[in-house]
Design an enzyme around this catalytic site. Structure first.
Site, mmCIF file in Angstrom:
data_model
loop_
_atom_site.group_PDB
_atom_site.id
_atom_site.type_symbol
_atom_site.label_atom_id
_atom_site.label_comp_id
_atom_site.label_asym_id
_atom_site.label_seq_id
_atom_site.Cartn_x
_atom_site.Cartn_y
_atom_site.Cartn_z
ATOM 1 N N HIS A 54 0.857 -1.200 0.000
ATOM 2 C CA HIS A 54 0.000 0.000 0.000
ATOM 3 C C HIS A 54 0.890 1.246 0.000
ATOM 4 O O HIS A 54 1.450 1.630 1.027
ATOM 5 C CB HIS A 54 -0.887 -0.035 1.243
ATOM 6 C CG HIS A 54 -2.031 0.938 1.217
ATOM 7 N ND1 HIS A 54 -2.129 1.968 0.303
ATOM 8 C CD2 HIS A 54 -3.143 1.034 1.994
ATOM 9 C CE1 HIS A 54 -3.249 2.642 0.525
ATOM 10 N NE2 HIS A 54 -3.873 2.096 1.549
ATOM 11 N N HIS B 74 -2.818 6.778 -1.081
ATOM 12 C CA HIS B 74 -3.797 7.402 -0.170
ATOM 13 C C HIS B 74 -3.219 8.105 1.058
ATOM 14 O O HIS B 74 -3.862 8.161 2.105
ATOM 15 C CB HIS B 74 -4.825 6.347 0.298
ATOM 16 C CG HIS B 74 -5.468 5.599 -0.837
ATOM 17 N ND1 HIS B 74 -6.205 4.458 -0.672
ATOM 18 C CD2 HIS B 74 -5.484 5.838 -2.173
ATOM 19 C CE1 HIS B 74 -6.634 4.014 -1.847
ATOM 20 N NE2 HIS B 74 -6.203 4.850 -2.765
ATOM 21 N N TYR C 231 -0.668 7.332 3.068
ATOM 22 C CA TYR C 231 -0.069 6.565 4.161
ATOM 23 C C TYR C 231 1.460 6.565 4.022
ATOM 24 O O TYR C 231 2.003 7.293 3.198
ATOM 25 C CB TYR C 231 -0.712 5.171 4.211
ATOM 26 C CG TYR C 231 -2.196 5.282 4.502
ATOM 27 C CD1 TYR C 231 -2.639 5.756 5.743
ATOM 28 C CD2 TYR C 231 -3.161 4.999 3.529
ATOM 29 C CE1 TYR C 231 -3.998 5.923 6.013
ATOM 30 C CE2 TYR C 231 -4.521 5.168 3.794
ATOM 31 C CZ TYR C 231 -4.931 5.635 5.037
ATOM 32 O OH TYR C 231 -6.269 5.820 5.306
HETATM 33 C C1 LIG Z 1 -14.621 1.347 3.757
HETATM 34 C C2 LIG Z 1 -13.406 1.537 2.878
HETATM 35 C C3 LIG Z 1 -12.179 1.115 3.316
HETATM 36 C C4 LIG Z 1 -11.046 1.247 2.495
HETATM 37 N N1 LIG Z 1 -9.847 0.757 2.932
HETATM 38 C C5 LIG Z 1 -8.787 0.730 2.095
HETATM 39 C C6 LIG Z 1 -7.588 0.047 2.466
HETATM 40 O O1 LIG Z 1 -7.458 -0.559 3.548
HETATM 41 N N2 LIG Z 1 -6.573 0.065 1.578
HETATM 42 C C7 LIG Z 1 -6.662 0.700 0.366
HETATM 43 O O2 LIG Z 1 -5.714 0.695 -0.414
HETATM 44 N N3 LIG Z 1 -7.802 1.333 -0.009
HETATM 45 C C8 LIG Z 1 -8.854 1.334 0.803
HETATM 46 N N4 LIG Z 1 -10.031 1.899 0.379
HETATM 47 C C9 LIG Z 1 -10.150 2.408 -0.998
HETATM 48 C C10 LIG Z 1 -10.720 1.294 -1.918
HETATM 49 O O3 LIG Z 1 -9.770 0.259 -2.109
HETATM 50 C C11 LIG Z 1 -11.105 1.835 -3.305
HETATM 51 O O4 LIG Z 1 -9.985 2.302 -3.981
HETATM 52 C C12 LIG Z 1 -12.110 2.969 -3.196
HETATM 53 O O5 LIG Z 1 -13.214 2.580 -2.409
HETATM 54 C C13 LIG Z 1 -12.595 3.404 -4.569
HETATM 55 O O6 LIG Z 1 -13.275 2.394 -5.205
HETATM 56 P P1 LIG Z 1 -14.908 2.401 -5.285
HETATM 57 O O7 LIG Z 1 -15.291 3.692 -5.909
HETATM 58 O O8 LIG Z 1 -15.198 1.197 -6.152
HETATM 59 O O9 LIG Z 1 -15.416 2.272 -3.893
HETATM 60 C C14 LIG Z 1 -11.165 1.821 1.203
HETATM 61 C C15 LIG Z 1 -12.415 2.265 0.777
HETATM 62 C C16 LIG Z 1 -13.538 2.123 1.579
HETATM 63 C C17 LIG Z 1 -14.885 2.559 1.060
#
Ligand SMILES: Cc1cc2nc3c(=O)[nH]c(=O)nc-3n(C[C@H](O)[C@H](O)[C@H](O)COP(=O)(O)O)c2cc1C
Length: 393
Positions: free
Chosen positions: A188, A191, A193
């Site tokens: 990762h 975002h 981090y």
């Molecule tokens: C509840 C939640 C938790 C997430 N946790 C992570 C995570 O642990 N690691 C990560 O790389 N992205 C995380 N994301 C981002 C998602 O992997 C994804 O990129 C993001 O939701 C956009 O995709 P979507 O529009 O299909 O939801 C999280 C998103 C949501 C909604």
């Protein structure tokens, strides 16, 4: 139909056509995006997580785990699982087995949040570590274990001499993940981090060999990728970046330049290793809904599409995209050759049988955002309805 390795666009490229990623044979391109769901206890994965992931597994499908802590300083959300102790490894085994029993491939996302943490999550109540001493702005908040929110405390900048130890934590966690049965790991680096705190010039203010030039800002990520690849094999290693996402103040003055710099270095590393890594996963800024144009971040469909396509063209390997995709947008991106795989987040939370629903073009369940990070082992987690009973899917 014959499976194609790293295939580019063509008429047989749909979200439901097979894809060969190194030694992994995927039967379709709909991937479960990594998502923190806060259902572990004291870092230990719980049986309900096996139920959650196996509900979303399909024969030949590809799943990525929630962000999983690589060390005691790595977490910054409640009930995040770890992968650094024997107890973690043992508990993950059952979850991985449940996913494998359904025929899916499962990667573990290795996570260190860096400064996006709080003293309550740190050993001895210490300050979170980062590339910088700079605090996060007040627009960013941290979720505490009791459900309240707080500001992030000031981080402590890592000394140069401490960085190899963090690289070692990634390496050991990757080994642990393979021992737990995972097929690979995703680093990762997105975002806002820890690794992103090194990559982005809006955060990284170091004056050592890990700061300043783009070469230096990429150094930590590259060291992690190399260490992990040499431990578990390049094809089991993936990297996630989000050069154009400003979440957690992770702004860069040149998102495309940064993305291309990472791509170029991964391409070179693949040549050096004589093998491709698993895939490069890029999150599209559509996920973050606030206007980002004033920060110099691509903010229109056209600009974002251009960024993604440019990175996709430059990267010599399997490319995965994420962020705001609908069924139609995913179909289009794959058909146009803009991506090989698409990961879905929120729709996959509320539709355990998302792949089937997409195939049938069936309606989707709405997700309940309020239950994303709650602790109940069932409600808002494993109780979203299937189109048919699970046994019929
Ligand atoms: C509840 C939640 C938790 C997430 N946790 C992570 C995570 O642990 N690691 C990560 O790389 N992205 C995380 N994301 C981002 C998602 O992997 C994804 O990129 C993001 O939701 C956009 O995709 P979507 O529009 O299909 O939801 C999280 C998103 C949501 C909604």
């Amino acid at each position: 139909m014959a499976e194609k390795e790293n295939s580019t666009h063509g008429e047989d490229n749909t979200m439901f056509s097979p894809y060969k990623m190194g030694n992994f044979n995927l039967s379709h391109r709909v991937v479960l995006a990594p998502m923190t769901r806060c259902r572990a206890l004291e870092g230990i994965p719980q049986p309900t997580m096996g139920e959650y992931y196996s509900q979303r597994a399909t024969e030949g499908g590809f799943l990525i785990s929630e962000g999983t802590a690589i060390s005691p300083t790595a977490a910054g959300y409640p009930r995040v699982p770890g992968i650094y102790s024997e107890e973690h490894v043992e508990a993950w085994k059952n979850i991985v087995d449940a996913v494998h029993a359904k025929g899916s491939i499962f990667f573990c996302q290795l996570w260190h949040v860096g400064r996006a943490s709080h003293s309550v999550y740190q050993p001895g109540g210490a300050a979170p570590i980062s590339s910088t001493n700079k605090p996060l702005s007040d627009r960013c908040k941290v979720l505490l274990p009791d459900g309240s929110i707080d500001s992030h405390p000031d981080p402590r900048q890592l000394n140069t001499s401490e960085i190899p130890e963090i690289v070692e934590h990634y390496r050991q966690s990757a080994i642990n993940a393979i021992r737990a049965g995972f097929d690979g790991i995703e680093i990762h680096s997105a975002h806002g981090y820890l690794i992103d705190q090194f990559l982005k010039d809006g955060i990284n203010d170091r004056t050592d060999e890990y700061g300043g030039s783009i070469e230096n800002r990429c150094r930590f990520l590259l060291q992690v990728v190399k260490a992990v690849a040499s431990a578990i094999g390049p094809e089991r290693v993936a990297v996630r970046i989000s050069p154009a996402i400003d979440f957690l103040d992770a702004v860069d003055s040149d998102p495309l330049g940064l993305g291309l710099a990472v791509v170029e270095r991964l391409n070179n590393l693949q040549k050096e290793l004589g093998s491709k890594i698993g895939y490069l996963h890029v999150t599209h800024p559509r996920f973050w809904l606030k206007p980002t144009s004033e920060l110099g971040i691509p903010n229109t469909e056209e600009e974002q599409g251009k960024l993604l396509r440019t990175l996709r063209k430059a990267y010599e390997g399997t490319f995965m995209s994420a962020g705001g995709f609908t069924r139609d947008a995913g179909m289009k991106a794959i058909a146009q050759g803009d991506t090989d795989l698409v990961s879905f987040g929120r729709h996959f939370i509320s539709n355990p049988d998302l792949v089937l629903r997409f195939k049938l073009n069936a309606p989707l369940n709405d997700y309940n955002r309020k239950l994303f990070y709650t602790s109940d082992p069932v409600i808002g987690y494993t109780d979203y309805p299937f189109l048919n009973k699970p046994s019929e899917t």
